[in-house]
Design a protein around this motif. Structure first.
Motif, PDB file in Angstrom:
ATOM      1  N   PRO A  15      84.083  23.251  77.583  1.00 11.63           N
ATOM      2  CA  PRO A  15      85.346  22.970  78.299  1.00 11.63           C
ATOM      3  C   PRO A  15      86.454  22.466  77.372  1.00 11.63           C
ATOM      4  CG  PRO A  15      83.472  22.019  79.474  1.00 11.63           C
ATOM      5  CD  PRO A  15      82.954  22.491  78.148  1.00 11.63           C
ATOM      6  N   ASP A  16      86.089  21.659  76.373  1.00 11.30           N
ATOM      7  CA  ASP A  16      87.095  21.149  75.417  1.00 11.30           C
ATOM      8  C   ASP A  16      87.682  22.300  74.587  1.00 11.30           C
ATOM      9  OD1 ASP A  16      86.386  18.063  75.600  1.00 11.30           O
ATOM     10  OD2 ASP A  16      84.506  19.177  75.474  1.00 11.30           O
ATOM     11  N   ILE A  17      86.811  23.234  74.196  1.00 12.67           N
ATOM     12  CA  ILE A  17      87.262  24.380  73.391  1.00 12.67           C
ATOM     13  C   ILE A  17      88.191  25.269  74.232  1.00 12.67           C
ATOM     14  CG2 ILE A  17      86.498  26.426  72.110  1.00 12.67           C
ATOM     15  CD1 ILE A  17      85.379  24.038  70.737  1.00 12.67           C
ATOM     16  N   GLU A  18      87.803  25.466  75.508  1.00 11.72           N
ATOM     17  CA  GLU A  18      88.635  26.294  76.398  1.00 11.72           C
ATOM     18  C   GLU A  18      90.015  25.680  76.570  1.00 11.72           C
ATOM     19  OE1 GLU A  18      85.105  28.431  79.035  1.00 11.72           O
ATOM     20  OE2 GLU A  18      85.900  26.504  79.687  1.00 11.72           O
ATOM     21  N   GLU A  19      90.060  24.349  76.610  1.00  6.49           N
ATOM     22  CA  GLU A  19      91.341  23.648  76.709  1.00  6.49           C
ATOM     23  C   GLU A  19      92.193  23.899  75.455  1.00  6.49           C
ATOM     24  OE1 GLU A  19      92.594  22.129  79.305  1.00  6.49           O
ATOM     25  OE2 GLU A  19      94.408  21.552  78.202  1.00  6.49           O
ATOM     26  N   CYS A  20      91.543  23.885  74.295  1.00  6.26           N
ATOM     27  CA  CYS A  20      92.256  24.167  73.033  1.00  6.26           C
ATOM     28  C   CYS A  20      92.853  25.579  73.068  1.00  6.26           C
ATOM     29  CB  CYS A  20      91.316  24.062  71.836  1.00  6.26           C
ATOM     30  SG  CYS A  20      90.721  22.405  71.483  1.00  6.26           S
ATOM     31  N   ILE A  21      92.090  26.544  73.599  1.00  2.00           N
ATOM     32  CA  ILE A  21      92.581  27.931  73.654  1.00  2.00           C
ATOM     33  C   ILE A  21      93.782  28.010  74.607  1.00  2.00           C
ATOM     34  CG2 ILE A  21      92.009  30.302  74.340  1.00  2.00           C
ATOM     35  CD1 ILE A  21      89.126  29.688  73.424  1.00  2.00           C
ATOM     36  N   ARG A  22      93.685  27.343  75.757  1.00  2.00           N
ATOM     37  CA  ARG A  22      94.815  27.325  76.703  1.00  2.00           C
ATOM     38  C   ARG A  22      96.063  26.772  76.036  1.00  2.00           C
ATOM     39  NH1 ARG A  22      91.094  26.520  80.766  1.00  2.00           N
ATOM     40  NH2 ARG A  22      90.981  24.287  80.412  1.00  2.00           N
ATOM     41  N   GLU A  23      95.889  25.635  75.343  1.00  2.00           N
ATOM     42  CA  GLU A  23      97.032  25.006  74.676  1.00  2.00           C
ATOM     43  C   GLU A  23      97.643  25.916  73.612  1.00  2.00           C
ATOM     44  OE1 GLU A  23      95.856  21.183  73.149  1.00  2.00           O
ATOM     45  OE2 GLU A  23      95.421  20.419  75.163  1.00  2.00           O
ATOM     46  N   SER A  24      96.799  26.690  72.936  1.00  2.00           N
ATOM     47  CA  SER A  24      97.288  27.558  71.849  1.00  2.00           C
ATOM     48  C   SER A  24      98.091  28.736  72.383  1.00  2.00           C
ATOM     49  CB  SER A  24      96.118  28.081  71.013  1.00  2.00           C
ATOM     50  OG  SER A  24      95.443  29.132  71.682  1.00  2.00           O
ATOM     51  N   GLY A  25      97.794  29.154  73.611  1.00  2.00           N
ATOM     52  CA  GLY A  25      98.471  30.309  74.183  1.00  2.00           C
ATOM     53  C   GLY A  25      98.001  31.635  73.603  1.00  2.00           C
ATOM     54  N   ILE A  26      96.988  31.596  72.744  1.00  2.00           N
ATOM     55  CA  ILE A  26      96.506  32.826  72.097  1.00  2.00           C
ATOM     56  C   ILE A  26      95.644  33.633  73.061  1.00  2.00           C
ATOM     57  CG2 ILE A  26      94.934  33.666  70.277  1.00  2.00           C
ATOM     58  CD1 ILE A  26      96.243  31.504  68.466  1.00  2.00           C
ATOM     59  N   LYS A  27      95.916  34.952  73.114  1.00  2.00           N
ATOM     60  CA  LYS A  27      95.202  35.835  74.044  1.00  2.00           C
ATOM     61  C   LYS A  27      94.153  36.697  73.349  1.00  2.00           C
ATOM     62  CE  LYS A  27      97.627  34.527  77.567  1.00  2.00           C
ATOM     63  NZ  LYS A  27      96.996  33.499  78.406  1.00  2.00           N
ATOM     64  N   GLU A  28      94.473  37.100  72.092  1.00  2.00           N
ATOM     65  CA  GLU A  28      93.543  37.944  71.332  1.00  2.00           C
ATOM     66  C   GLU A  28      93.392  37.340  69.949  1.00  2.00           C
ATOM     67  OE1 GLU A  28      91.945  40.724  72.466  1.00  2.00           O
ATOM     68  OE2 GLU A  28      92.877  40.357  74.421  1.00  2.00           O
ATOM     69  N   GLY A  29      92.165  36.976  69.575  1.00  2.00           N
ATOM     70  CA  GLY A  29      91.998  36.373  68.261  1.00  2.00           C
ATOM     71  C   GLY A  29      90.602  35.866  68.022  1.00  2.00           C
ATOM     72  N   LEU A  30      90.515  34.856  67.155  1.00  2.00           N
ATOM     73  CA  LEU A  30      89.238  34.263  66.777  1.00  2.00           C
ATOM     74  C   LEU A  30      89.320  32.751  66.844  1.00  2.00           C
ATOM     75  CD1 LEU A  30      88.245  36.299  63.577  1.00  2.00           C
ATOM     76  CD2 LEU A  30      87.129  36.412  65.818  1.00  2.00           C
ATOM     77  N   LEU A  31      88.231  32.171  67.292  1.00  2.00           N
ATOM     78  CA  LEU A  31      88.114  30.725  67.314  1.00  2.00           C
ATOM     79  C   LEU A  31      87.011  30.300  66.355  1.00  2.00           C
ATOM     80  CD1 LEU A  31      88.182  28.068  69.837  1.00  2.00           C
ATOM     81  CD2 LEU A  31      85.917  28.548  68.943  1.00  2.00           C
TER      82      LEU A  31
END
Ligand code: ZN
Length: 130
Positions: A15-31
Motif C-alpha cells: 500500500p505504501d508503494i502504491e501511494e508513491c506511484i499515485r503521488e508520482s503520477g507515472i502511468k508507464e514505467g518502472l519502480l
C-alpha cells in the motif's frame, strides 16, 4: 521508515508503494524499491501467514540466530545471521508500472523483511517513467 518491535518481522509495504506511484503520477514505467540496510530485505511473495512462518523456519535452518559465537562476524555484533538472511531474501525489487498500477502476477505483494530490528530502518523507492 520502520521500527519493528521484534528482531525479525515481515511487513507488507505494497500500500505504501502504491501511494508513491499515485503521488508520482507515472502511468508507464518502472519502480525500484530497496532496503537501505544490510540486515533487511525487500522481496515479493504471497501475503499468507503460514508462508511467513515457513520463511522464518527456513531461514533459521540456513542461518540460525544462536549461538552467536558460531559466526566470525559476531565479534562486537550479534547480527551475522541477519546479514546472511538478508542475502538469501534479497536487497530489492523492480516492478513494471502499467496504467498507473504495479503490474503484478497473481498474489504478488511487496514485503519489507527485517532480520535485525528494534531500530529505525529505511527503504528507498525510485520510480521512472511517464
Ligand atoms: Zn553486522
Amino acid at each position: 521508515m520502520f521500527n519493528t518491535k521484534a528482531r525479525r518481522e515481515f511487513i507488507n509495504i505494497t500500500p505504501d508503494i502504491e501511494e508513491c506511484i499515485r503521488e508520482s503520477g507515472i502511468k508507464e514505467g518502472l519502480l525500484l524499491c530497496n532496503s537501505m540496510h544490510i540486515t533487511s530485505s525487500v522481496f515479493i511473495n504471497d501475503d499468507e501467514s503460514g508462508l511467513h512462518k515457513d520463511f522464518e523456519i527456513f531461514l533459521e535452518k540456513l542461518a540460525p540466530e544462536k549461538p552467536y559465537s558460531q559466526y566470525y562476524h559476531n565479534g562486537y555484533e550479534d547480527n551475522a545471521d541477519a546479514h546472511l538472511k538478508r542475502t538469501i531474501m534479497g536487497r530489492e525489487v523492480v516492478v513494471a508500472i502499467t496504467d498507473g498500477k504495479l503490474d503484478f502476477g497473481p498474489w504478488e505483494q511487496i514485503f519489507y523483511g527485517e532480520f535485525d530490528g528494534k531500530r529505525v530502518k529505511r527503504v528507498l523507492v525510485k520510480i521512472i517513467g511517464e
